[in-house]
Design an enzyme around this catalytic site. Structure first.
Site, mmCIF file in Angstrom:
data_model
loop_
_atom_site.group_PDB
_atom_site.id
_atom_site.type_symbol
_atom_site.label_atom_id
_atom_site.label_comp_id
_atom_site.label_asym_id
_atom_site.label_seq_id
_atom_site.Cartn_x
_atom_site.Cartn_y
_atom_site.Cartn_z
ATOM 1 N N ARG A 1 92.037 13.118 28.543
ATOM 2 C CA ARG A 1 90.509 12.984 28.624
ATOM 3 C C ARG A 1 90.181 12.087 29.861
ATOM 4 N NH1 ARG A 1 87.789 8.469 26.888
ATOM 5 N NH2 ARG A 1 89.527 7.839 25.919
ATOM 6 N N ARG B 1 85.022 11.982 33.989
ATOM 7 C CA ARG B 1 85.614 12.573 35.188
ATOM 8 C C ARG B 1 84.878 11.882 36.388
ATOM 9 N NH1 ARG B 1 88.625 17.730 35.367
ATOM 10 N NH2 ARG B 1 89.030 18.291 33.291
ATOM 11 N N ARG C 1 78.040 18.887 35.208
ATOM 12 C CA ARG C 1 77.763 18.737 33.994
ATOM 13 C C ARG C 1 76.471 17.976 33.521
ATOM 14 N NH1 ARG C 1 77.237 16.387 29.772
ATOM 15 N NH2 ARG C 1 78.528 14.429 28.711
ATOM 16 N N ASP D 1 87.276 19.091 23.863
ATOM 17 C CA ASP D 1 87.338 17.888 23.237
ATOM 18 C C ASP D 1 88.034 18.015 21.939
ATOM 19 O OD1 ASP D 1 86.115 15.106 23.976
ATOM 20 O OD2 ASP D 1 86.166 15.233 21.813
ATOM 21 N N TYR E 1 88.158 9.263 13.642
ATOM 22 C CA TYR E 1 86.846 9.409 14.077
ATOM 23 C C TYR E 1 86.127 9.787 12.784
ATOM 24 C CZ TYR E 1 87.780 9.052 18.907
ATOM 25 O OH TYR E 1 88.262 8.717 20.135
HETATM 26 O O1 CP3 Z 1 89.462 16.164 32.159
HETATM 27 C C1 CP3 Z 1 89.024 16.714 31.091
HETATM 28 O O2 CP3 Z 1 87.982 17.229 31.087
HETATM 29 C C2 CP3 Z 1 90.053 16.821 30.024
HETATM 30 C C3 CP3 Z 1 89.524 17.503 28.629
HETATM 31 C C4 CP3 Z 1 89.359 16.581 27.584
HETATM 32 C C5 CP3 Z 1 88.052 15.742 27.302
HETATM 33 N N1 CP3 Z 1 88.391 15.270 26.083
HETATM 34 C C6 CP3 Z 1 86.612 16.043 27.754
HETATM 35 C C7 CP3 Z 1 85.774 14.608 27.654
HETATM 36 C C8 CP3 Z 1 90.446 16.131 26.787
HETATM 37 C C9 CP3 Z 1 91.731 16.477 27.018
HETATM 38 C C10 CP3 Z 1 89.564 15.341 25.646
HETATM 39 C C11 CP3 Z 1 90.589 14.666 24.636
HETATM 40 C C12 CP3 Z 1 90.181 13.583 23.745
HETATM 41 N N2 CP3 Z 1 88.520 13.230 23.580
HETATM 42 C C13 CP3 Z 1 90.677 12.655 23.503
HETATM 43 C C14 CP3 Z 1 92.233 12.367 23.403
HETATM 44 C C15 CP3 Z 1 92.599 12.311 24.940
HETATM 45 C C16 CP3 Z 1 92.283 10.782 25.184
HETATM 46 O O3 CP3 Z 1 91.772 10.491 26.203
HETATM 47 O O4 CP3 Z 1 92.814 9.936 24.416
HETATM 48 C C17 CP3 Z 1 89.787 11.628 22.769
HETATM 49 C C18 CP3 Z 1 90.232 10.626 22.086
HETATM 50 C C19 CP3 Z 1 88.587 12.374 22.701
HETATM 51 C C20 CP3 Z 1 87.219 11.784 22.019
HETATM 52 C C21 CP3 Z 1 86.438 11.418 23.290
HETATM 53 N N3 CP3 Z 1 85.483 12.122 23.768
HETATM 54 C C22 CP3 Z 1 85.968 9.891 23.857
HETATM 55 C C23 CP3 Z 1 86.607 8.737 22.892
HETATM 56 C C24 CP3 Z 1 85.043 10.265 24.741
HETATM 57 C C25 CP3 Z 1 84.476 9.051 25.807
HETATM 58 C C26 CP3 Z 1 83.297 8.532 25.641
HETATM 59 C C27 CP3 Z 1 82.858 8.207 26.988
HETATM 60 O O5 CP3 Z 1 81.759 8.880 27.308
HETATM 61 O O6 CP3 Z 1 83.257 7.187 27.262
HETATM 62 C C28 CP3 Z 1 84.574 11.770 24.696
HETATM 63 C C29 CP3 Z 1 83.923 12.230 25.776
HETATM 64 C C30 CP3 Z 1 84.530 12.978 26.759
HETATM 65 N N4 CP3 Z 1 85.334 14.120 26.431
HETATM 66 C C31 CP3 Z 1 84.445 13.180 28.149
HETATM 67 C C32 CP3 Z 1 85.160 14.101 28.803
HETATM 68 C C33 CP3 Z 1 85.273 14.436 30.397
HETATM 69 C C34 CP3 Z 1 83.729 11.873 28.930
HETATM 70 C C35 CP3 Z 1 82.759 12.041 29.973
HETATM 71 C C36 CP3 Z 1 81.543 13.107 29.659
HETATM 72 O O7 CP3 Z 1 80.942 12.898 28.590
HETATM 73 O O8 CP3 Z 1 81.027 13.898 30.279
#
Ligand code: CP3
Length: 326
Positions: A2, A6, A15, A51, A128
Site C-alpha cells: 500500500r 501514493r 485520484r 485494497d 479491521y
Molecule cells: O500503491 C498502490 O496503490 C497499491 C495498492 C494498495 C492499496 N492498498 C491502495 C491504497 C495495496 C496493496 C493496499 C493494501 C492494503 N490496504 C493493506 C496491506 C498492505 C499494507 O500497506 O500494509 C492495508 C493494511 C490496507 C488498508 C488501508 N487502506 C489503510 C490502512 C489505508 C491508509 C489510510 C490513509 O489514508 O492513511 C488505506 C488506503 C489506501 N489504500 C491508500 C492507497 C493508495 C491511501 C491513499 C488514498 O486513499 O488515496
C-alpha cells in the site's frame, strides 16, 4: 505494498477526493494509477491498484476507506450473529477489479512487466472487521480470538475463502504473481500466530498453489514469526526493515525474500536512502531469491526523485536478473 497516499503528483491529480473505493471501482482510472509508478520509476513489476477491504465491501459488509484514516466498519463483527453477513464472494462482485487487471495486463504485455495481484490475509482483514477500523492495540480482535477461538476460526475461514476467490479471479484475468498482505500479523505472539492466523493463511496458499504463480506473504513486525510464515506454503516471504536481510533469510530457509528498505529513509536525503539500499544489496549478496522492495508502503511525503534513484541503484548494482525493485 500500500503506497499510503501514493507520493506521485500524477496520482493525486487523478485520484481526486472521496473514498479510494470509488477510484478502485473505475477500471480506466485504476488501470492508469497501477501504471503510473511503472512509468515513473521503471520498476520490474506493477502492483494492482486496489485494497484489502475490496472483497468485504463488495459483499456489502458495510466498510469504507476514509482518506487519512483507513478502513472504517459501520457495524463491526462481534459475535456468531455476524457470520451470515460474510457471504461467499462471487466473480460478479468484483468484475471491476478483474476488468482493471485485464486492462493493465494488455498495457503491460509489450514490456513483459508482470502484474502482482493481491488480497488481505484473513487475520489482518479480521482485525479491521472486529476492531471497526485501524488500531494500535488490537485489543478487541485478540480478545475475541482468545475468548471464542472456534468463532474466530469460522471468521478467518470465511475470509480465507474470499481471499482465494479474489486472488483466483485476478490470476485468471492475467495477474502473474500474487501477494497476501498479513500486515498486522506482527501484533501476535508466535503461539497466537500459529493458532489464529497461520491455519487460514496456509489454506489460502494451498488453494492457490495449482494456479502456478509465485505467492508472496508479507507482514509487518514479523521478526519472530518469519520461521512460521515460511511454513505457510508461500514461495516468497516479505520482510520489513526491522530484521537485517541475511538474518531474515536464515529464518525462512530456502524460500525467497522480498524487502526490506525502511520507507522512512526515502523521504528526503537521497544519500541516506542510497546508503541503506546498498547495504541491503550487500546483505543479499550473490545468492539468488531476493526481490528488492521497501519494507512497507511509501510515505506520502516521499520525494519521487529519491525513489527513482533507489530503483536506478538496484538495477545498476543488484545481481543481474535476480534483483530489481518493485
Ligand atoms: O500503491 C498502490 O496503490 C497499491 C495498492 C494498495 C492499496 N492498498 C491502495 C491504497 C495495496 C496493496 C493496499 C493494501 C492494503 N490496504 C493493506 C496491506 C498492505 C499494507 O500497506 O500494509 C492495508 C493494511 C490496507 C488498508 C488501508 N487502506 C489503510 C490502512 C489505508 C491508509 C489510510 C490513509 O489514508 O492513511 C488505506 C488506503 C489506501 N489504500 C491508500 C492507497 C493508495 C491511501 C491513499 C488514498 O486513499 O488515496
Amino acid at each position: 505494498m500500500r503506497q499510503a497516499g501514493r507520493s506521485l503528483p500524477e496520482y493525486r491529480a487523478l485520484r481526486g477526493t472521496g473514498s479510494i473505493l470509488e477510484a478502485i471501482a473505475r477500471p480506466e482510472i485504476a488501470c492508469e494509477v497501477t501504471l503510473q509508478p511503472v512509468r515513473r520509476y521503471g520498476v520490474d513489476a506493477a502492483i494492482l491498484f486496489c485494497d484489502i477491504v475490496v472483497p468485504v465491501h463488495a459483499i456489502g459488509f458495510g466498510v469504507d476507506v476514509v482518506p487519512g484514516k483507513g478502513p472504517q466498519v459501520a457495524e463491526p463483527f462481534r459475535s456468531a450473529a455476524d457470520l451470515p453477513r460474510l457471504r461467499p464472494l462471487e466473480d460478479g462482485d468484483i468484475a471491476h477489479v478483474t476488468d482493471t487487471v485485464r486492462l493493465v495486463c494488455a498495457e503491460l504485455s509489450s514490456t513483459g512487466t508482470p502484474l502482482i495481484g493481491f488480497a488481505g490475509a484473513p487475520y489482518t482483514v479480521a482485525s479491521y472487521l472486529v476492531e471497526g477500523g485501524p488500531t494500535r492495540t488490537f485489543e478487541v480482535v485478540k480478545n475475541l480470538a482468545h475468548a471464542e477461538p472456534r468463532l474466530f476460526a469460522q471468521l478467518t475461514d470465511r475470509l480465507a475463502d474470499m481471499a482465494i476467490a479474489f486472488i483466483t479471479a485476478q490470476v485468471k484475468a492475467g495477474a502473474q504473481a500474487i501477494q497476501l498482505f498479513d500486515s498486522w500479523a506482527g501484533s501476535l505472539t508466535p503461539d497466537e500466530y500459529e493458532r489464529f492466523a497461520l491455519p487460514a493463511t496456509r489454506r489460502v496458499m494451498e488453494a492457490l498453489a495449482p494456479l502456478g504463480v509465485p505467492r508472496i506473504l508479507f507482514g509487518l513486525g514479523t521478526g519472530e514469526l518469519l520461521g512460521l510464515m515460511a511454513t505457510s506454503g508461500a514461495d516468497v516471504i516479505g520482510v520489513d526493515w526491522h530484521v537485517p536481510l541475511d538474518l531474515a533469510r536464515g529464518r525462512v530457509g530456502d524460500l525467497a525474500v522480498q524487502g526490506n528498505l525502511d520507507p522512512a529513509l526515502c523521504v528526503s536525503d537521497v544519500g541516506v536512502a542510497l546508503e541503506a539500499t546498498r547495504s541491503i544489496l550487500a546483505l543479499a549478496g550473490d545468492r539468488p531469491g531476493h526481490i528488492f522492495n521497501l519494507g512497507h508502503g511509501v510515505f506520502p511525503s516521499t520525494d519521487p526523485g529519491v525513489l527513482a534513484e533507489v530503483v536506478a541503484v538496484v538495477h545498476a548494482e543488484g545481481r543481474a536478473g535476480v534483483g530489481g525493485a518493485s
